[in-house]
Design an enzyme around this catalytic site. Structure first.
Site, PDB file in Angstrom:
ATOM      1  N   HIS A 174      55.989 -27.116  39.389  1.00  0.00           N
ATOM      2  CA  HIS A 174      55.697 -25.767  39.758  1.00  0.00           C
ATOM      3  C   HIS A 174      54.309 -25.393  39.158  1.00  0.00           C
ATOM      4  O   HIS A 174      54.213 -25.354  38.126  1.00  0.00           O
ATOM      5  CB  HIS A 174      56.835 -24.756  39.467  1.00  0.00           C
ATOM      6  CG  HIS A 174      56.931 -23.257  40.178  1.00  0.00           C
ATOM      7  ND1 HIS A 174      57.915 -23.382  41.328  1.00  0.00           N
ATOM      8  CD2 HIS A 174      56.107 -22.399  40.399  1.00  0.00           C
ATOM      9  CE1 HIS A 174      57.481 -22.196  41.788  1.00  0.00           C
ATOM     10  NE2 HIS A 174      56.364 -21.559  41.092  1.00  0.00           N
ATOM     11  N   TYR A 273      63.451  16.623  42.542  1.00  0.00           N
ATOM     12  CA  TYR A 273      63.822  16.781  41.169  1.00  0.00           C
ATOM     13  C   TYR A 273      62.773  16.535  40.206  1.00  0.00           C
ATOM     14  O   TYR A 273      61.370  16.022  40.422  1.00  0.00           O
ATOM     15  CB  TYR A 273      64.755  15.242  40.732  1.00  0.00           C
ATOM     16  CG  TYR A 273      65.849  15.280  41.335  1.00  0.00           C
ATOM     17  CD1 TYR A 273      66.973  16.281  40.761  1.00  0.00           C
ATOM     18  CD2 TYR A 273      66.479  14.418  42.200  1.00  0.00           C
ATOM     19  CE1 TYR A 273      68.438  16.097  41.519  1.00  0.00           C
ATOM     20  CE2 TYR A 273      67.641  14.230  42.745  1.00  0.00           C
ATOM     21  CZ  TYR A 273      68.844  15.001  42.370  1.00  0.00           C
ATOM     22  OH  TYR A 273      69.882  15.148  43.016  1.00  0.00           O
ATOM     23  N   MET A 321      68.292   9.410  45.442  1.00  0.00           N
ATOM     24  CA  MET A 321      68.863   8.089  45.497  1.00  0.00           C
ATOM     25  C   MET A 321      68.884   7.675  46.787  1.00  0.00           C
ATOM     26  O   MET A 321      69.123   6.539  47.411  1.00  0.00           O
ATOM     27  CB  MET A 321      70.131   8.375  44.729  1.00  0.00           C
ATOM     28  CG  MET A 321      71.280   7.142  44.723  1.00  0.00           C
ATOM     29  SD  MET A 321      72.910   7.220  44.288  1.00  0.00           S
ATOM     30  CE  MET A 321      72.382   7.190  42.305  1.00  0.00           C
ATOM     31  N   ASP A 322      69.168   8.860  47.742  1.00  0.00           N
ATOM     32  CA  ASP A 322      69.433   8.271  49.104  1.00  0.00           C
ATOM     33  C   ASP A 322      68.469   8.975  50.194  1.00  0.00           C
ATOM     34  O   ASP A 322      68.604   8.886  51.350  1.00  0.00           O
ATOM     35  CB  ASP A 322      70.801   8.987  49.355  1.00  0.00           C
ATOM     36  CG  ASP A 322      71.934   8.728  48.457  1.00  0.00           C
ATOM     37  OD1 ASP A 322      72.020   7.370  48.283  1.00  0.00           O
ATOM     38  OD2 ASP A 322      72.538   9.385  47.671  1.00  0.00           O
TER      39      ASP A 322
END
Length: 377
Positions: A174, A273, A321-322
């Protein structure tokens, strides 16, 4: 694709364009026309959905697939994928029966591990197909191969090669810095070639010698050997800005969401927030139904933009969060249910990665399983 009022695209979703995957595959094959092609589908195909991507690669004529660990390989086998699959990372020796049963190839990078796999394969009554791993400068997995200890490395790998119960098909290494360091990459190529010569002198030959991921496939044609294994290029992104423009690939994934609410707020209002953003004018603010639980990085709060109705809009306040918020004051008639492009055509993922100081790989892999993948072809 299902509509907003029921189904996959009612909240947030990722559109995976299989025609673009095919385009990228063919462009990469043109770069290395005399080498086999290993498609990297680890990490759920870099977030694109390993099963569908693997099925498409099999249809296109890829020669091999690579995953990180056994469960990823078993998912493909259970879905009916028949291409050879290489596990690039660690597998417990106790899983040798599963490797044999499902015809999965294992990377072997340690002499003691090699002996253990040999004994387990013999006990199971089979021969385990494997690829040996050499470390020419990555300092991760593999037998260390430097000029001063090349003979010792070749002796160790030759002992592993000859173990009963192992069918050694390949050997690989690699690159550590194929994007930006020709000197170091060419050193790794010289070490790899020296190792292959030393092993041939010891009677060890390999059907598949490989070492090129995306950047090396573009930069070092002398290292294409028997197979190349592009990763991020297959999904439409340059592995590094140093490789920009070297090949015409197209981003395969677009992530989209919906406007969840629209409301007018007065100047001086704080948004989200922590009150990290305060409106400097009377504004129209829309909530978008995507947040950090969906894979939208909180670190990009106040530092990114989306696309609504073909217009760029700034994301404001902390990503929740959402969901998150955008300023749509200058975009009249935005309505609940409008489509939002988080990244995709006209809204660059690379720009988001650059702003965050990371790479596109990470942001693609962040897209959460709860974001459904919708396949477009």
């Amino acid at each position: 694709m299902k509509n907003y009022f029921g189904g996959e695209t009612e909240r947030s979703w990722a559109e995976v364009h299989l025609d673009r995957l095919a385009w990228n595959y063919h462009r990469l094959r043109e770069v290395a026309p005399h080498s086999k092609f290993m498609g990297l589908v680890k990490a759920d195909a870099y977030g694109h959905g390993a099963v569908r991507v693997a099925q498409k690669l099999e249809e296109l004529g890829a020669d091999y697939l690579a995953v990180a660990y056994l469960a990823e390989a078993l998912e493909l086998r259970e879905a009916g994928v028949t291409l050879p699959i290489l596990i690039l990372g660690y597998t417990p020796v106790g899983d040798t029966p599963a490797l044999l049963k499902y015809h999965i190839t294992q990377t072997i990078y340690d002499p003691e591990l090699a002996k253990a796999f040999s004994q387990a394969a013999l006990a199971a009554g089979g021969r385990l197909r494997c690829h040996l791993k050499a470390d020419t400068g990555m300092s991760r997995l593999g037998i260390l191969c430097r000029e001063e200890d090349m003979d010792q490395a070749a002796d160790t790998l030759a002992e592993m090669y000859r173990l009963p119960g192992l069918e050694v098909e390949g050997i690989y290494q690699h690159f550590a810095d194929a994007d930006t360091s020709p000197e170091y990459s060419e050193l790794q190529i010289r070490r790899y070639n020296a190792l292959l010569r030393a092993l041939e002198e010891r009677g060890c030959t390999f059907a598949l010698r490989h070492c090129c991921a995306g950047a090396a496939t573009l930069n070092y044609p002398q290292a294409h050997y028997d197979m190349v294994r592009p990763g991020i290029l297959l999904y439409g992104y340059s592995p590094d800005h140093a490789c920009d423009g070297m090949i015409d690939v197209k981003p395969v994934m677009e992530v989209k969401s919906r406007v969840a609410s629209v409301k007018r707020l007065p100047k001086g209002t704080c948004v989200s927030y922590g009150r990290t953003y305060t409106l400097e004018r009377d504004s129209v603010v829309a909530a978008v139904a995507m947040g950090y639980a969906d894979g939208l990085p909180r670190l990009l709060s106040n530092r990114q933009s989306f696309l609504i109705r073909g217009r760029t809009v700034p994301q404001i306040g902390r990503v929740c969060m959402d969901m998150c918020m955008v300023d749509v004051t200058d975009l009249p008639d935005v309505a609940v249910g409008d489509q939002v492009t988080i990244f995709g055509d006209g809204c660059s993922l690379q720009d988001k990665a650059d702003e965050m100081g990371t790479i596109t790989y990470e942001l693609l892999c962040r897209i959460a399983p709860r974001v459904p993948r919708v396949y477009v072809e």
